[in-house]
Design an enzyme around this catalytic site. Sequence first.
Site, PDB file in Angstrom:
ATOM      1  N   ASP A  10       0.011 -20.583  17.162  1.00  0.00           N
ATOM      2  CA  ASP A  10      -0.027 -20.831  18.609  1.00  0.00           C
ATOM      3  C   ASP A  10      -0.946 -19.794  19.234  1.00  0.00           C
ATOM      4  OD1 ASP A  10       0.579 -21.809  21.191  1.00  0.00           O
ATOM      5  OD2 ASP A  10       2.225 -20.392  21.428  1.00  0.00           O
ATOM      6  N   SER A  11      -1.279 -20.025  20.479  1.00  0.00           N
ATOM      7  CA  SER A  11      -2.105 -19.071  21.215  1.00  0.00           C
ATOM      8  C   SER A  11      -1.320 -17.808  21.545  1.00  0.00           C
ATOM      9  CB  SER A  11      -2.600 -19.701  22.512  1.00  0.00           C
ATOM     10  OG  SER A  11      -1.499 -20.057  23.338  1.00  0.00           O
ATOM     11  N   CYS A  73       0.844 -25.593  19.642  1.00  0.00           N
ATOM     12  CA  CYS A  73       0.149 -25.305  20.893  1.00  0.00           C
ATOM     13  C   CYS A  73      -0.391 -26.621  21.427  1.00  0.00           C
ATOM     14  CB  CYS A  73      -0.984 -24.314  20.627  1.00  0.00           C
ATOM     15  SG  CYS A  73      -2.068 -23.998  22.036  1.00  0.00           S
ATOM     16  N   ASN A  74       0.031 -26.994  22.626  1.00  0.00           N
ATOM     17  CA  ASN A  74      -0.430 -28.251  23.212  1.00  0.00           C
ATOM     18  C   ASN A  74      -1.940 -28.269  23.401  1.00  0.00           C
ATOM     19  OD1 ASN A  74       2.103 -29.966  24.444  1.00  0.00           O
ATOM     20  ND2 ASN A  74       2.550 -27.789  24.378  1.00  0.00           N
ATOM     21  N   THR A  75      -2.490 -27.164  23.884  1.00  0.00           N
ATOM     22  CA  THR A  75      -3.930 -27.106  24.157  1.00  0.00           C
ATOM     23  C   THR A  75      -4.746 -27.220  22.874  1.00  0.00           C
ATOM     24  OG1 THR A  75      -3.504 -25.709  26.092  1.00  0.00           O
ATOM     25  CG2 THR A  75      -5.749 -25.748  25.239  1.00  0.00           C
ATOM     26  N   CYS A 183       3.597 -27.131  27.378  1.00  0.00           N
ATOM     27  CA  CYS A 183       3.141 -25.886  26.768  1.00  0.00           C
ATOM     28  C   CYS A 183       4.326 -25.289  26.027  1.00  0.00           C
ATOM     29  CB  CYS A 183       2.634 -24.918  27.841  1.00  0.00           C
ATOM     30  SG  CYS A 183       2.214 -23.265  27.209  1.00  0.00           S
ATOM     31  N   HIS A 185       5.090 -22.356  25.417  1.00  0.00           N
ATOM     32  CA  HIS A 185       5.646 -21.163  26.060  1.00  0.00           C
ATOM     33  C   HIS A 185       6.754 -21.543  27.055  1.00  0.00           C
ATOM     34  CE1 HIS A 185       1.996 -19.172  24.583  1.00  0.00           C
ATOM     35  NE2 HIS A 185       2.487 -18.004  24.964  1.00  0.00           N
TER      36      HIS A 185
END
Length: 259
Positions: A10-11, A73-75, A183, A185
């Site tokens: 993930d980011s 991570c969605n992005t 997201c 997070h």
Amino acid sequence: MSTQPIGIFDSGVGGTSIWKEINLLLPNENTVYLADSKNAPYGLKTKSEIIDLSIKNTEYLLKKNCKIIVVACNTATTNAIKVLRENYQIPFIGIEPAIKPASLNTQTKAIGILATKGTLSSELFHKTTNLYSSGITIIEQVGNGLVELIERGEIQSEAMKSLLKTYLQPMIEANIDYLVLGCTHYPYLMPLLLEILPKHVKIIDSGEAVARQTKFILETKQLLNKIPISANYEFYSNADTSVMKTLLNGDYTVEQLDF
């Protein structure tokens, strides 16, 4: 291969919400979690930057001998997973906002989506939205600043509460009955979201669905670990590790990487 680990990236620390769901469903699986917190949030980066970072994360997890990679991570999913699948033989599990269940179950015909700019502006997101948005009002909100506050451990801060109230007010006024968290997070904001939103609003994230899909692909590829072992969990971050340790809420070691 079955005892090789599941790789997750993930980011930042947000994807640990996905790790928890995977670990709950598949407690026998070894896992390697990689947090690219130094480059968080991905949602403000260009598509090419997101692809480059996703490739770098993938290469690291491949060196760790992972048998499957979860893009938690969605992005990164919406912008890079197509490229990853084209360039690597390993199976990839992606994550995107759970628009479908919200759209199919809404009674007020209005749903809210809280996500990063990178997710909301992606081609995959628009494709999914168009599939399920007929006759439904969708209020999209970019969660500017939320990931940064979570990465600093300021989940219950006044700044966080203020941002969330600002972002959620138009959704409340539109009478949404579902809020989709776009997201990984954001599940860590659940206590605040429940405090701010009307009681009838249901909140959906993708964690449980991602865990089920991971299990399904492992079974399909005959990669599921059926050997009884004491599972090994590895956590890595290229930034301060204290926030991840707090979010994991357990006796886990998080190793800091120069990555």
